[in-house]
Design a protein around this motif. Structure first.
Motif, PDB file in Angstrom:
ATOM      1  N   HIS A 136     -11.266  11.388 -42.876  1.00 57.78           N
ATOM      2  CA  HIS A 136     -11.265  12.198 -41.657  1.00 57.78           C
ATOM      3  C   HIS A 136     -12.675  12.630 -41.276  1.00 57.78           C
ATOM      4  CE1 HIS A 136      -6.882  12.435 -41.720  1.00 57.78           C
ATOM      5  NE2 HIS A 136      -6.965  12.701 -43.016  1.00 57.78           N
ATOM      6  N   ASP A 137     -13.669  12.117 -41.972  1.00 55.66           N
ATOM      7  CA  ASP A 137     -15.054  12.513 -41.730  1.00 55.66           C
ATOM      8  C   ASP A 137     -15.880  11.261 -41.439  1.00 55.66           C
ATOM      9  OD1 ASP A 137     -17.641  13.434 -41.692  1.00 55.66           O
ATOM     10  OD2 ASP A 137     -17.541  14.464 -43.624  1.00 55.66           O
ATOM     11  N   PRO A 138     -16.307  11.052 -40.190  1.00 54.81           N
ATOM     12  CA  PRO A 138     -17.044   9.826 -39.861  1.00 54.81           C
ATOM     13  C   PRO A 138     -18.375   9.706 -40.576  1.00 54.81           C
ATOM     14  CG  PRO A 138     -17.079  11.371 -38.016  1.00 54.81           C
ATOM     15  CD  PRO A 138     -16.085  11.907 -39.006  1.00 54.81           C
ATOM     16  N   ARG A 139     -18.859  10.785 -41.161  1.00 61.14           N
ATOM     17  CA  ARG A 139     -20.111  10.706 -41.917  1.00 61.14           C
ATOM     18  C   ARG A 139     -19.917   9.966 -43.247  1.00 61.14           C
ATOM     19  NH1 ARG A 139     -21.299  17.034 -41.793  1.00 61.14           N
ATOM     20  NH2 ARG A 139     -19.091  16.885 -42.363  1.00 61.14           N
ATOM     21  N   GLU A 140     -18.661   9.744 -43.641  1.00 62.51           N
ATOM     22  CA  GLU A 140     -18.389   9.053 -44.905  1.00 62.51           C
ATOM     23  C   GLU A 140     -18.548   7.534 -44.795  1.00 62.51           C
ATOM     24  OE1 GLU A 140     -15.038  12.180 -46.656  1.00 62.51           O
ATOM     25  OE2 GLU A 140     -14.417  10.225 -45.876  1.00 62.51           O
ATOM     26  N   SER A 141     -18.661   7.017 -43.574  1.00 65.60           N
ATOM     27  CA  SER A 141     -18.603   5.569 -43.376  1.00 65.60           C
ATOM     28  C   SER A 141     -19.812   5.080 -42.585  1.00 65.60           C
ATOM     29  CB  SER A 141     -17.325   5.197 -42.618  1.00 65.60           C
ATOM     30  OG  SER A 141     -16.178   5.727 -43.243  1.00 65.60           O
ATOM     31  N   PRO A 142     -20.296   3.865 -42.883  1.00 62.88           N
ATOM     32  CA  PRO A 142     -21.361   3.282 -42.058  1.00 62.88           C
ATOM     33  C   PRO A 142     -20.874   3.112 -40.620  1.00 62.88           C
ATOM     34  CG  PRO A 142     -21.092   2.047 -44.103  1.00 62.88           C
ATOM     35  CD  PRO A 142     -19.927   2.986 -44.015  1.00 62.88           C
ATOM     36  N   ALA A 143     -21.678   3.549 -39.668  1.00 62.30           N
ATOM     37  CA  ALA A 143     -21.244   3.560 -38.269  1.00 62.30           C
ATOM     38  C   ALA A 143     -21.045   2.160 -37.708  1.00 62.30           C
ATOM     39  CB  ALA A 143     -22.256   4.328 -37.420  1.00 62.30           C
ATOM     40  N   PHE A 144     -21.716   1.158 -38.287  1.00 66.49           N
ATOM     41  CA  PHE A 144     -21.721  -0.146 -37.620  1.00 66.49           C
ATOM     42  C   PHE A 144     -20.339  -0.758 -37.502  1.00 66.49           C
ATOM     43  CE2 PHE A 144     -22.407  -1.459 -42.078  1.00 66.49           C
ATOM     44  CZ  PHE A 144     -21.538  -2.529 -42.206  1.00 66.49           C
ATOM     45  N   TRP A 145     -19.456  -0.523 -38.501  1.00 73.35           N
ATOM     46  CA  TRP A 145     -18.102  -1.080 -38.407  1.00 73.35           C
ATOM     47  C   TRP A 145     -17.416  -0.661 -37.109  1.00 73.35           C
ATOM     48  CZ3 TRP A 145     -17.579  -4.719 -41.748  1.00 73.35           C
ATOM     49  CH2 TRP A 145     -18.005  -4.601 -43.069  1.00 73.35           C
ATOM     50  N   TYR A 146     -17.557   0.591 -36.757  1.00 75.37           N
ATOM     51  CA  TYR A 146     -16.809   1.172 -35.645  1.00 75.37           C
ATOM     52  C   TYR A 146     -17.447   0.814 -34.309  1.00 75.37           C
ATOM     53  CZ  TYR A 146     -15.317   3.439 -39.834  1.00 75.37           C
ATOM     54  OH  TYR A 146     -14.872   3.638 -41.118  1.00 75.37           O
ATOM     55  N   VAL A 147     -18.771   0.700 -34.286  1.00 68.49           N
ATOM     56  CA  VAL A 147     -19.459   0.251 -33.079  1.00 68.49           C
ATOM     57  C   VAL A 147     -19.016  -1.166 -32.725  1.00 68.49           C
ATOM     58  CG1 VAL A 147     -21.709  -0.285 -32.062  1.00 68.49           C
ATOM     59  CG2 VAL A 147     -21.440   1.747 -33.508  1.00 68.49           C
ATOM     60  N   LEU A 148     -18.983  -2.040 -33.712  1.00 64.66           N
ATOM     61  CA  LEU A 148     -18.569  -3.418 -33.463  1.00 64.66           C
ATOM     62  C   LEU A 148     -17.100  -3.488 -33.046  1.00 64.66           C
ATOM     63  CD1 LEU A 148     -20.387  -5.230 -36.408  1.00 64.66           C
ATOM     64  CD2 LEU A 148     -21.165  -4.941 -34.047  1.00 64.66           C
ATOM     65  N   ASP A 149     -16.251  -2.709 -33.692  1.00 68.64           N
ATOM     66  CA  ASP A 149     -14.832  -2.721 -33.335  1.00 68.64           C
ATOM     67  C   ASP A 149     -14.614  -2.237 -31.907  1.00 68.64           C
ATOM     68  OD1 ASP A 149     -14.014  -3.763 -35.724  1.00 68.64           O
ATOM     69  OD2 ASP A 149     -13.253  -1.891 -36.555  1.00 68.64           O
ATOM     70  N   ARG A 150     -15.341  -1.195 -31.504  1.00 65.10           N
ATOM     71  CA  ARG A 150     -15.155  -0.688 -30.133  1.00 65.10           C
ATOM     72  C   ARG A 150     -15.714  -1.670 -29.098  1.00 65.10           C
ATOM     73  NH1 ARG A 150     -17.012   4.059 -32.482  1.00 65.10           N
ATOM     74  NH2 ARG A 150     -18.921   4.033 -31.224  1.00 65.10           N
ATOM     75  N   SER A 151     -16.809  -2.349 -29.441  1.00 63.54           N
ATOM     76  CA  SER A 151     -17.342  -3.368 -28.540  1.00 63.54           C
ATOM     77  C   SER A 151     -16.317  -4.476 -28.322  1.00 63.54           C
ATOM     78  CB  SER A 151     -18.640  -3.939 -29.125  1.00 63.54           C
ATOM     79  OG  SER A 151     -19.156  -4.972 -28.305  1.00 63.54           O
ATOM     80  N   LEU A 152     -15.733  -4.949 -29.416  1.00 65.07           N
ATOM     81  CA  LEU A 152     -14.706  -5.982 -29.313  1.00 65.07           C
ATOM     82  C   LEU A 152     -13.477  -5.455 -28.595  1.00 65.07           C
ATOM     83  CD1 LEU A 152     -13.749  -8.417 -32.163  1.00 65.07           C
ATOM     84  CD2 LEU A 152     -12.013  -7.457 -30.669  1.00 65.07           C
ATOM     85  N   ALA A 153     -13.088  -4.203 -28.881  1.00 64.67           N
ATOM     86  CA  ALA A 153     -11.911  -3.618 -28.238  1.00 64.67           C
ATOM     87  C   ALA A 153     -12.096  -3.543 -26.736  1.00 64.67           C
ATOM     88  CB  ALA A 153     -11.631  -2.233 -28.807  1.00 64.67           C
ATOM     89  N   HIS A 154     -13.277  -3.130 -26.281  1.00 66.32           N
ATOM     90  CA  HIS A 154     -13.531  -3.041 -24.842  1.00 66.32           C
ATOM     91  C   HIS A 154     -13.411  -4.408 -24.182  1.00 66.32           C
ATOM     92  CE1 HIS A 154     -15.351  -1.485 -21.130  1.00 66.32           C
ATOM     93  NE2 HIS A 154     -16.023  -2.629 -21.095  1.00 66.32           N
ATOM     94  N   GLN A 155     -13.923  -5.431 -24.858  1.00 66.12           N
ATOM     95  CA  GLN A 155     -13.880  -6.775 -24.290  1.00 66.12           C
ATOM     96  C   GLN A 155     -12.471  -7.360 -24.313  1.00 66.12           C
ATOM     97  OE1 GLN A 155     -16.638 -10.063 -25.686  1.00 66.12           O
ATOM     98  NE2 GLN A 155     -14.639 -10.956 -26.235  1.00 66.12           N
ATOM     99  N   SER A 156     -11.784  -7.237 -25.442  1.00 65.29           N
ATOM    100  CA  SER A 156     -10.587  -8.048 -25.663  1.00 65.29           C
ATOM    101  C   SER A 156      -9.403  -7.292 -26.233  1.00 65.29           C
ATOM    102  CB  SER A 156     -10.921  -9.211 -26.617  1.00 65.29           C
ATOM    103  OG  SER A 156     -11.888 -10.067 -26.062  1.00 65.29           O
TER     104      SER A 156
END
Length: 283
Positions: A136-156
């Protein structure tokens, strides 16, 4: 490199709506139940549920792929609902027919703006082939996973509930995506926790994104790299053959060649980052 993006749901060049493709039959009932349980927990606070990853790109492989889902909720969602949602969706309370479920919950106000941060309210990994994890804490995870997922989500992104993906999740800006790709390629080069064939295919997709600005399925990206890069063709073709198998049956790939390929992929991403920096100037 000639690649044509797979048609997606949404408005075409005339403004008409194109049809929404159905999820693969192997996971259709599972996704229906996932949405039903998510609606039951979140109620009127639920904004959208999107299939992302291989489901969104039409490259889901049963027995190999995860089910990747993005959930967007109103900021007014009571935080006590998040543990309830994790409990309702965790395997085996909701048996996952895929290798695993990777589900991320975002607040709608965060999802609606470009960001290079992780920004999630909850990150749930569960399923027969995934280590159980709830954060529940985004500081626990490397941000890049979520940036890439949202980029893909926006596209497709494939809407399972709510409006079109582009109306629910904003695209991170290209510099943020390239920085995330740089981190992703280095993560896969390290290799820990990743199937070797997937490390190679992820490198292929990263290079293709840098060249085209579009997300393609791993197999399509790998075929393009194999066609263009003769030196790496045998390795990429072996990775594609391995990718047809279940995770536990993945073929061994030569470590030195994998390392050389991922070094090459990292250099291509670095070149894209430097070119972007040259266009935009100091930030």
């Amino acid at each position: 490199m000639e690649l044509t993006a797979r048609p997606r749901a949404g408005r075409d060049d005339t403004g008409a709506m194109s049809p929404v493709p159905a999820p693969p039959r192997e996971v259709r009932a599972y996704l229906d139940e996932l949405v039903r349980r998510t609606r039951a927990v979140c109620g009127p606070h639920l904004v959208g549920v999107l299939a992302v990853g291989s489901l969104a790109l039409g490259d889901y492989r049963h027995g190999r792929s995860d089910v990747d889902v993005a959930v967007v909720v109103a900021p007014s969602l009571p935080r006590r609902a998040l543990p309830d949602l994790a409990g309702a969706l965790a395997h085996p309370a909701l048996p996952c027919p895929a290798a695993g479920l990777e589900l991320v919950v975002y607040p709608a106000d965060f999802a609606a703006r470009p960001s290079g941060e992780a920004g999630y309210l909850m990150d749930l990994n569960t399923g027969p082939s995934l280590p159980e994890r709830v954060s529940h804490d985004p500081r626990e995870s490397p941000a890049f996973w979520y940036v890439l997922d949202r980029s893909l989500a926006h596209q497709s992104g494939l809407p399972l509930f709510g409006g079109p993906a582009r109306e629910v999740i904003a695209a991170p800006e290209r510099p943020a995506v390239l920085a995330a790709l740089r981190a992703s390629v280095r993560e896969h080069a390290a290799g820990e926790g990743h199937v070797t064939d997937n490390r190679v295919l992820n490198g292929c997709r990263s290079v293709v994104y840098c060249r085209t600005g579009r997300w393609f399925a791993k197999r399509a990206a790998a075929e393009a790299i194999a066609a263009d890069e003769e030196a790496f063709r045998p390795l990429v073709e072996d990775a594609l053959r391995s990718f047809e198998l279940p995770r536990e049956s993945a073929l061994p790939l030569p470590a030195a060649r994998v390392r050389d390929f991922l070094t090459w992929a990292a250099e291509r991403v670095d070149e894209a980052v430097e070119a972007e920096d040259g266009r935009t100037g100091p930030r």
